[in-house]
Design a protein around this motif. Structure first.
Motif, PDB file in Angstrom:
ATOM      1  N   GLY A  67     -59.157  15.642  35.521  1.00 42.02           N
ATOM      2  CA  GLY A  67     -59.477  15.248  34.485  1.00 42.02           C
ATOM      3  C   GLY A  67     -58.296  15.346  33.472  1.00 42.02           C
ATOM      4  O   GLY A  67     -57.247  15.469  33.808  1.00 42.02           O
ATOM      5  N   SER A  68     -58.615  14.678  32.382  1.00 42.20           N
ATOM      6  CA  SER A  68     -57.504  14.324  31.067  1.00 42.20           C
ATOM      7  C   SER A  68     -57.226  15.912  30.664  1.00 42.20           C
ATOM      8  O   SER A  68     -58.035  17.000  30.962  1.00 42.20           O
ATOM      9  N   ALA A  69     -55.776  16.092  30.422  1.00 46.03           N
ATOM     10  CA  ALA A  69     -55.492  17.390  29.873  1.00 46.03           C
ATOM     11  C   ALA A  69     -56.099  17.880  28.471  1.00 46.03           C
ATOM     12  O   ALA A  69     -56.307  17.082  27.613  1.00 46.03           O
ATOM     13  N   THR A  70     -56.745  18.922  28.512  1.00 45.64           N
ATOM     14  CA  THR A  70     -57.431  19.165  27.428  1.00 45.64           C
ATOM     15  C   THR A  70     -56.446  19.890  26.444  1.00 45.64           C
ATOM     16  O   THR A  70     -55.188  20.392  26.575  1.00 45.64           O
ATOM     17  N   VAL A  71     -56.823  20.246  25.158  1.00 45.50           N
ATOM     18  CA  VAL A  71     -56.095  21.157  24.168  1.00 45.50           C
ATOM     19  C   VAL A  71     -55.459  22.542  24.806  1.00 45.50           C
ATOM     20  O   VAL A  71     -54.667  22.764  24.522  1.00 45.50           O
ATOM     21  N   LEU A  72     -56.546  23.158  25.570  1.00 46.87           N
ATOM     22  CA  LEU A  72     -56.077  24.420  26.124  1.00 46.87           C
ATOM     23  C   LEU A  72     -55.097  24.436  27.045  1.00 46.87           C
ATOM     24  O   LEU A  72     -54.331  25.214  27.029  1.00 46.87           O
ATOM     25  N   SER A  73     -55.165  23.302  27.912  1.00 47.04           N
ATOM     26  CA  SER A  73     -54.117  23.277  28.888  1.00 47.04           C
ATOM     27  C   SER A  73     -52.995  22.880  28.506  1.00 47.04           C
ATOM     28  O   SER A  73     -51.584  23.275  28.856  1.00 47.04           O
ATOM     29  N   LYS A  74     -52.691  22.110  27.337  1.00 49.91           N
ATOM     30  CA  LYS A  74     -51.659  21.695  26.698  1.00 49.91           C
ATOM     31  C   LYS A  74     -50.950  22.993  25.799  1.00 49.91           C
ATOM     32  O   LYS A  74     -49.676  23.330  26.121  1.00 49.91           O
ATOM     33  N   ALA A  75     -52.066  23.915  25.450  1.00 49.70           N
ATOM     34  CA  ALA A  75     -51.423  25.069  24.779  1.00 49.70           C
ATOM     35  C   ALA A  75     -50.855  26.155  25.569  1.00 49.70           C
ATOM     36  O   ALA A  75     -49.861  26.796  25.422  1.00 49.70           O
ATOM     37  N   THR A  76     -51.511  26.044  26.922  1.00 47.91           N
ATOM     38  CA  THR A  76     -50.964  26.957  27.947  1.00 47.91           C
ATOM     39  C   THR A  76     -49.725  26.493  28.435  1.00 47.91           C
ATOM     40  O   THR A  76     -48.735  27.482  28.534  1.00 47.91           O
ATOM     41  N   THR A  77     -49.276  25.351  28.533  1.00 51.15           N
ATOM     42  CA  THR A  77     -47.871  24.643  29.096  1.00 51.15           C
ATOM     43  C   THR A  77     -47.234  24.982  27.949  1.00 51.15           C
ATOM     44  O   THR A  77     -45.983  25.535  28.061  1.00 51.15           O
ATOM     45  N   ILE A  78     -47.237  24.906  26.595  1.00 48.71           N
ATOM     46  CA  ILE A  78     -46.186  25.072  25.727  1.00 48.71           C
ATOM     47  C   ILE A  78     -46.130  26.539  25.438  1.00 48.71           C
ATOM     48  O   ILE A  78     -44.946  26.922  25.347  1.00 48.71           O
ATOM     49  N   SER A  79     -47.009  27.338  25.424  1.00 47.19           N
ATOM     50  CA  SER A  79     -46.834  28.715  25.282  1.00 47.19           C
ATOM     51  C   SER A  79     -46.206  29.291  26.435  1.00 47.19           C
ATOM     52  O   SER A  79     -45.074  30.286  26.661  1.00 47.19           O
ATOM     53  N   ILE A  86     -50.599  34.629  22.544  1.00 42.89           N
ATOM     54  CA  ILE A  86     -51.195  33.341  22.363  1.00 42.89           C
ATOM     55  C   ILE A  86     -51.389  33.056  23.972  1.00 42.89           C
ATOM     56  O   ILE A  86     -52.478  32.445  24.191  1.00 42.89           O
ATOM     57  N   LEU A  87     -50.502  33.213  24.835  1.00 41.85           N
ATOM     58  CA  LEU A  87     -50.401  32.853  26.103  1.00 41.85           C
ATOM     59  C   LEU A  87     -51.719  33.853  26.863  1.00 41.85           C
ATOM     60  O   LEU A  87     -52.570  32.978  27.482  1.00 41.85           O
ATOM     61  N   VAL A  88     -51.939  34.986  26.624  1.00 44.25           N
ATOM     62  CA  VAL A  88     -53.142  35.628  27.215  1.00 44.25           C
ATOM     63  C   VAL A  88     -54.162  35.090  26.506  1.00 44.25           C
ATOM     64  O   VAL A  88     -55.484  34.927  27.469  1.00 44.25           O
ATOM     65  N   VAL A  89     -54.431  34.937  25.504  1.00 42.46           N
ATOM     66  CA  VAL A  89     -55.722  34.529  24.605  1.00 42.46           C
ATOM     67  C   VAL A  89     -56.173  32.864  25.206  1.00 42.46           C
ATOM     68  O   VAL A  89     -57.161  32.718  25.661  1.00 42.46           O
ATOM     69  N   VAL A  90     -55.161  31.992  25.453  1.00 44.00           N
ATOM     70  CA  VAL A  90     -55.456  30.612  25.914  1.00 44.00           C
ATOM     71  C   VAL A  90     -55.753  30.682  27.280  1.00 44.00           C
ATOM     72  O   VAL A  90     -56.791  29.814  27.864  1.00 44.00           O
ATOM     73  N   VAL A  91     -55.246  31.484  28.344  1.00 40.51           N
ATOM     74  CA  VAL A  91     -55.511  31.485  29.655  1.00 40.51           C
ATOM     75  C   VAL A  91     -57.041  32.149  29.794  1.00 40.51           C
ATOM     76  O   VAL A  91     -57.692  31.510  30.514  1.00 40.51           O
ATOM     77  N   LEU A  92     -57.291  33.308  28.809  1.00 41.50           N
ATOM     78  CA  LEU A  92     -58.558  33.648  29.055  1.00 41.50           C
ATOM     79  C   LEU A  92     -59.627  32.884  28.703  1.00 41.50           C
ATOM     80  O   LEU A  92     -60.719  32.990  28.960  1.00 41.50           O
ATOM     81  N   LEU A  93     -59.379  32.154  27.648  1.00 34.98           N
ATOM     82  CA  LEU A  93     -60.374  30.891  26.958  1.00 34.98           C
ATOM     83  C   LEU A  93     -60.543  29.566  27.883  1.00 34.98           C
ATOM     84  O   LEU A  93     -61.889  28.924  27.976  1.00 34.98           O
ATOM     85  N   GLN A  94     -59.726  29.532  28.809  1.00 40.84           N
ATOM     86  CA  GLN A  94     -59.895  28.373  29.811  1.00 40.84           C
ATOM     87  C   GLN A  94     -60.848  28.586  30.885  1.00 40.84           C
ATOM     88  O   GLN A  94     -61.442  29.703  31.334  1.00 40.84           O
ATOM     89  N   SER A  95     -61.920  27.357  31.172  1.00 39.03           N
ATOM     90  CA  SER A  95     -62.802  27.663  32.187  1.00 39.03           C
ATOM     91  C   SER A  95     -61.928  27.177  33.344  1.00 39.03           C
ATOM     92  O   SER A  95     -61.130  26.498  33.527  1.00 39.03           O
ATOM     93  N   GLY A  96     -62.593  27.701  34.580  1.00 44.59           N
ATOM     94  CA  GLY A  96     -61.977  27.364  35.980  1.00 44.59           C
ATOM     95  C   GLY A  96     -62.256  25.734  36.345  1.00 44.59           C
ATOM     96  O   GLY A  96     -63.130  25.197  35.699  1.00 44.59           O
ATOM     97  N   LYS A  97     -61.832  25.352  37.558  1.00 43.08           N
ATOM     98  CA  LYS A  97     -61.908  23.931  37.635  1.00 43.08           C
ATOM     99  C   LYS A  97     -63.429  23.721  38.327  1.00 43.08           C
ATOM    100  O   LYS A  97     -63.896  22.576  38.158  1.00 43.08           O
TER     101      LYS A  97
END
Length: 142
Positions: free
Chosen positions: A47-59, A15-26
């Motif tokens: 910007g505000s934290a997106t769903v992907l950044s929250k998922a990255t933190t949790i994973s 999950i961590l690999v997938v979530v990091v690869l789905l994020q776009s750069g700043k």
């Protein structure tokens, strides 16, 4: 217990690999391609934290917890260093030539490696070692 945590750890890793690869750069917009920041702040627009950044933190937190738990369980299972003096090696059969029996009063050649003295290492040296009686002497009774 270890198997369950290992399975959870592998799932969290994926999950961590997938979530990091789905994020776009700043700097994924068009201005970022030419070196523009889009804002005058030091670290770029916040910007505000997106769903992907929250998922990255949790994973990432789950990954750290499962890694720590697996390492603790692995070290509790056994001693850190095995006691080599207590281990025995079973003799299944002799390999190589069988030494001839030595008669008491004879000598046995032993090859010895000399130590390092003055920066020079000596070669191996063969020393004849006398062999004593086959049975230890019995104490004399009066």
């Amino acid at each position: 217990m270890v198997i369950l945590i290992t399975v959870v750890h592998i799932i969290v890793c994926l999950i961590l690999v997938v979530v990091v690869l789905l994020q776009s750069g700043k700097a994924a917009d068009l201005a970022g391609a030419f070196g523009g920041m889009g804002s005058q702040t030091v670290f770029g627009p916040r910007g505000s934290a997106t769903v992907l950044s929250k998922a990255t933190t949790i994973s990432a937190v789950l990954f750290m917890l499962t890694s720590l738990t697996l390492s603790i369980l692995a070290t509790r299972g056994g001693s850190g260093t095995p006691d080599l003096l207590k281990k025995t090696i079973p003799i299944t059969g002799q390999k190589g030539p069988v030494p001839a029996p030595v008669q008491p009063g004879g000598t046995v050649p032993i090859t010895v490696q000399q130590g390092v003295e003055g920066g020079k290492q000596g070669g191996p040296q063969t020393i004849p070692v006398p062999v004593g009686p086959a049975t230890p002497p019995q104490p004399q009774q009066k």
